[in-house]
Structure formats: structure tokens, C-alpha cells
Design an enzyme around this catalytic site. Sequence first.
Site, PDB file in Angstrom:
ATOM      1  N   ASN A  52      57.795 -30.681  20.631  1.00  0.00           N
ATOM      2  CA  ASN A  52      58.320 -31.852  19.933  1.00  0.00           C
ATOM      3  C   ASN A  52      58.481 -33.010  20.907  1.00  0.00           C
ATOM      4  OD1 ASN A  52      60.444 -30.199  20.973  1.00  0.00           O
ATOM      5  ND2 ASN A  52      61.950 -31.175  19.658  1.00  0.00           N
ATOM      6  N   GLU A  54      60.326 -36.621  20.847  1.00  0.00           N
ATOM      7  CA  GLU A  54      61.241 -37.476  20.093  1.00  0.00           C
ATOM      8  C   GLU A  54      61.077 -38.943  20.482  1.00  0.00           C
ATOM      9  OE1 GLU A  54      65.156 -35.685  20.492  1.00  0.00           O
ATOM     10  OE2 GLU A  54      64.564 -34.093  19.077  1.00  0.00           O
ATOM     11  N   CYS A  63      57.106 -33.284  15.507  1.00  0.00           N
ATOM     12  CA  CYS A  63      57.510 -31.887  15.725  1.00  0.00           C
ATOM     13  C   CYS A  63      56.447 -31.142  16.525  1.00  0.00           C
ATOM     14  CB  CYS A  63      57.680 -31.168  14.396  1.00  0.00           C
ATOM     15  SG  CYS A  63      59.042 -31.760  13.398  1.00  0.00           S
ATOM     16  N   GLU A  65      54.948 -28.304  15.911  1.00  0.00           N
ATOM     17  CA  GLU A  65      53.827 -27.760  15.120  1.00  0.00           C
ATOM     18  C   GLU A  65      52.779 -28.834  14.860  1.00  0.00           C
ATOM     19  OE1 GLU A  65      57.070 -27.632  14.602  1.00  0.00           O
ATOM     20  OE2 GLU A  65      57.659 -25.984  13.295  1.00  0.00           O
ATOM     21  N   CYS A  97      59.785 -27.155   9.644  1.00  0.00           N
ATOM     22  CA  CYS A  97      60.297 -28.105   8.660  1.00  0.00           C
ATOM     23  C   CYS A  97      59.254 -28.324   7.558  1.00  0.00           C
ATOM     24  CB  CYS A  97      60.696 -29.423   9.319  1.00  0.00           C
ATOM     25  SG  CYS A  97      59.319 -30.517   9.694  1.00  0.00           S
ATOM     26  N   CYS A 100      56.132 -30.272   8.470  1.00  0.00           N
ATOM     27  CA  CYS A 100      55.172 -29.459   9.239  1.00  0.00           C
ATOM     28  C   CYS A 100      54.472 -28.452   8.345  1.00  0.00           C
ATOM     29  CB  CYS A 100      55.873 -28.740  10.391  1.00  0.00           C
ATOM     30  SG  CYS A 100      56.267 -29.865  11.742  1.00  0.00           S
TER      31      CYS A 100
END
Length: 140
Positions: A52, A54, A63, A65, A97, A100
Site C-alpha cells: 500500500n 498512502e 492498496c 492488492e 477491501c 480491491c
Amino acid sequence: METDQTIQPSDLDEAWKVALAARKNAYAPYSQFKVGAALKLVNEDTIIPGCNVENASYGATICAERSAIVSACTQFGKLQIAYVVIVTGESKPTVPCALCLQVIAEFSTPDTLVFSGNESGITAKWHFKELLPKPFTSFE
Ligand code: THU
């Protein structure tokens, strides 16, 4: 962790290690929630890492993935995911999530496996269809 007959435990272990290593590069100064991901692709030996990343503008965060999927697409173009491994620092397995999952759906089948774990190993396994039974598709 019991694996499918089609997945070699040593391959899964390698994918877990790739996700674990990727997690070390996670850039998560805002949430402190570091995630590593690894993709095993059908017909490719290479395992694709992601972490990830940010951003101060929180919504710009990507993210682990999706980071791995973007990298795989960049490297291979058309891709089919054999399985996904995600690693977090949590004792309870983290589920990808919903955003994703929708992106994973693009390159998976309902039976694609999703593994989740932590520094100690893999602690959960799901079929993709359990996590997102009805992904959005514009083609049906
Ligand atoms: N995150 C992932 O990398 N993957 C997920 O499936 C869920 C959340 C990241 C995004 C953000 O950087 C941090 O975890 C906290 O939400």
C-alpha cells in the site's frame, strides 16, 4: 494451511514470503497499517509483489492488492490471477477491501483463491466468490 491440489505448498510459501517482503516497503505514514500482497499468475512463474502507498490526500491511497495488479498489468499486459496472498500485521486475517475485490474480479474467476496472513504465516483461505459473489461487470 491446507492448499488446493493445484497449488504447491512451496509455491504458496514463496508467495507469502514475497508479500511479507513487499509489506516492508509499504508507505503507510497516515494509518500505520502496512499491507503486502503477492500475485501468482496463471502461466507465469514470477510472483508479483505490491504494497500500500498512502497519500496526504487520503483518497489517493492505493492498496497493496491494486498496486500488485497494476504492476502485473504493466509487466505482462493481459493477466489471469491464479491466487492472491495478502499479509498484514494483524492476528486476525484481513479481507481485501471491496474496491480491491472489484479490481481482482477483473482478472480472476469465482474460484480464484485469496489467502490472508501475517508475519507468522497464512491464516485464512477463501474462494474469490465467497468474498465478492456479484462483482460489477458491464458485459453481462
Ligand atoms: N489497505 C490495503 O492495502 N489493502 C486492503 O485490502 C485494505 C486496506 C490499506 C489502505 C491503507 O493504506 C491502509 O490499508 C488502511 O486502510
